[in-house]
Design a protein around this motif. Structure first.
Motif, PDB file in Angstrom:
ATOM      1  N   VAL A  46       0.836  -1.197   0.000  1.00  0.00           N
ATOM      2  CA  VAL A  46       0.000   0.000   0.000  1.00  0.00           C
ATOM      3  C   VAL A  46       0.874   1.252   0.000  1.00  0.00           C
ATOM      4  O   VAL A  46       0.588   2.227  -0.714  1.00  0.00           O
ATOM      5  CB  VAL A  46      -0.948  -0.018   1.219  1.00  0.00           C
ATOM      6  N   ALA A  47       1.969   1.196   0.748  1.00  0.00           N
ATOM      7  CA  ALA A  47       2.871   2.354   0.819  1.00  0.00           C
ATOM      8  C   ALA A  47       3.512   2.648  -0.530  1.00  0.00           C
ATOM      9  O   ALA A  47       3.690   3.818  -0.901  1.00  0.00           O
ATOM     10  CB  ALA A  47       3.946   2.110   1.875  1.00  0.00           C
ATOM     11  N   VAL A  48       3.866   1.608  -1.290  1.00  0.00           N
ATOM     12  CA  VAL A  48       4.475   1.807  -2.609  1.00  0.00           C
ATOM     13  C   VAL A  48       3.502   2.522  -3.542  1.00  0.00           C
ATOM     14  O   VAL A  48       3.876   3.455  -4.264  1.00  0.00           O
ATOM     15  CB  VAL A  48       4.919   0.461  -3.212  1.00  0.00           C
ATOM     16  N   LEU A  49       2.258   2.091  -3.546  1.00  0.00           N
ATOM     17  CA  LEU A  49       1.257   2.723  -4.411  1.00  0.00           C
ATOM     18  C   LEU A  49       1.066   4.192  -4.044  1.00  0.00           C
ATOM     19  O   LEU A  49       1.004   5.064  -4.925  1.00  0.00           O
ATOM     20  CB  LEU A  49      -0.069   1.975  -4.286  1.00  0.00           C
ATOM     21  N   LEU A  74      -5.488  -3.971  -3.701  1.00  0.00           N
ATOM     22  CA  LEU A  74      -4.481  -3.117  -3.074  1.00  0.00           C
ATOM     23  C   LEU A  74      -4.573  -1.689  -3.598  1.00  0.00           C
ATOM     24  O   LEU A  74      -4.466  -0.713  -2.829  1.00  0.00           O
ATOM     25  CB  LEU A  74      -3.081  -3.681  -3.328  1.00  0.00           C
ATOM     26  N   ILE A  75      -4.760  -1.558  -4.912  1.00  0.00           N
ATOM     27  CA  ILE A  75      -4.902  -0.224  -5.508  1.00  0.00           C
ATOM     28  C   ILE A  75      -6.113   0.492  -4.917  1.00  0.00           C
ATOM     29  O   ILE A  75      -6.050   1.667  -4.542  1.00  0.00           O
ATOM     30  CB  ILE A  75      -5.017  -0.341  -7.043  1.00  0.00           C
ATOM     31  N   ARG A  76      -7.209  -0.229  -4.794  1.00  0.00           N
ATOM     32  CA  ARG A  76      -8.423   0.368  -4.218  1.00  0.00           C
ATOM     33  C   ARG A  76      -8.183   0.783  -2.766  1.00  0.00           C
ATOM     34  O   ARG A  76      -8.544   1.893  -2.351  1.00  0.00           O
ATOM     35  CB  ARG A  76      -9.575  -0.633  -4.294  1.00  0.00           C
ATOM     36  N   GLU A  77      -7.546  -0.105  -1.995  1.00  0.00           N
ATOM     37  CA  GLU A  77      -7.283   0.202  -0.583  1.00  0.00           C
ATOM     38  C   GLU A  77      -6.367   1.405  -0.427  1.00  0.00           C
ATOM     39  O   GLU A  77      -6.589   2.273   0.430  1.00  0.00           O
ATOM     40  CB  GLU A  77      -6.651  -1.013   0.104  1.00  0.00           C
TER      41      GLU A  77
END
Length: 290
Positions: A46-49, A74-77
């Motif tokens: 999540v941090a990378v996105l 993950l993108i949505r979160e």
């Protein structure tokens, strides 16, 4: 077509009516080993996105087959509700089996289901860009895409898809797709050592169509070359930085989507792609794939 960007290397490119940074982010590596299952470090993913978007990235590449569903969730979160400037590209045309394979799924019913699954997992009403994945794990395969691409064109007409593209496609399939509906990008394997699409890239650039190389750093076979090492040494940069910078300088329609599960590596990729290669460097590197 392209305009300067103050934050990311390469400036921007226009995909239909969407302006995106040429330096994007590929989400595939956020899934578990073999692109199956969840990541070992969900918070890190999540941090990378979030770091990518904070750095100015406006083009994220994903697929509901990654995981499956893992990277989309993950993108949505990490990013929903999405910034207006952020554009998400996804792929349909393959599913996953229990062994981690990528069996094709290009029948009309399968494609419709995949589009709706992407809409659901990303929590979107419209998908910005959908690429039809062709071929197999070994690369493009000849064959007509008419039925599959006409299905996606119908979904576009229904307002579920904004723009279309093709992935892992032969030149004949690219032409066939363009005869059915406009495409804004082609996503194929291409890097310093795999130059089979050189002529296609130039033709697409002349027509204002983007080319998005996957495995820009070699994928499962990392790039290795004495010429690459020599240019990297002269530039006081890593070989991977040189490879990314070469792609950005190769043609203005090339969009990068290097993937990583590390914020530190993401920053290294961005910094490395800013490298300016001399004419002599480019000439030396061009010999690698020829």
């Amino acid at each position: 077509m392209s305009t300067p960007s103050l934050s990311l290397p390469g400036g921007t490119w226009t995909l239909g009516d969407m302006t995106v940074t040429r330096f994007g982010y590929g989400a595939m590596q956020l899934a578990g080993p073999g692109v199956m299952g969840p990541p070992a470090d969900r918070e890190g993913a999540v941090a990378v996105l979030r770091e990518a978007v904070d750095a100015g990235v406006t083009h994220i590449d994903t697929s509901d087959a990654y995981g499956p569903r893992v990277t989309n969730e993950l993108i949505r979160e990490a990013l929903h509700p999405y910034p207006a400037s952020l554009h998400i590209a996804t792929k349909v045309g393959a599913t996953r089996d229990e062994q981690g394979g990528w069996p094709p799924a290009r029948r009309p019913g399968e494609l419709r289901r995949q589009v709706h699954e992407n809409l659901e997992s990303l929590r979107l009403d419209v998908l910005d860009l959908v690429d039809l994945r062709l071929g197999d794990a070994e690369g493009p395969r000849p064959g007509s895409l008419v039925e599959a691409f006409e299905t996606l064109a119908e979904l576009q007409e229904q307002g579920l898809i904004r723009h279309l593209g093709v992935s892992n496609a032969t030149e004949e399939q690219v032409a066939e797709a363009r005869s059915i509906a406009p495409i804004v990008c082609v996503q194929n394997m291409y890097n310093l050592a795999h130059r089979h699409d050189d002529e296609l890239i130039d033709r697409l650039a002349a027509d204002g169509v983007a080319y998005v190389p996957f495995f820009p750093l070699g994928g499962f076979t990392p790039l290795q070359s004495s010429a690459l090492s020599a240019v990297a040494a002269r530039s006081e940069a890593t070989a991977m930085s040189v490879a990314l910078a070469w792609l950005l300088q190769r043609s203005p329609n090339i969009l990068l989507i290097p993937g990583t599960s590390s914020t530190a590596h993401l920053r290294e990729n961005i910094a490395g792609a800013r490298l300016s290669l001399s004419h002599e460097d480019v000439t030396e590197l061009d010999r690698i794939g020829r």
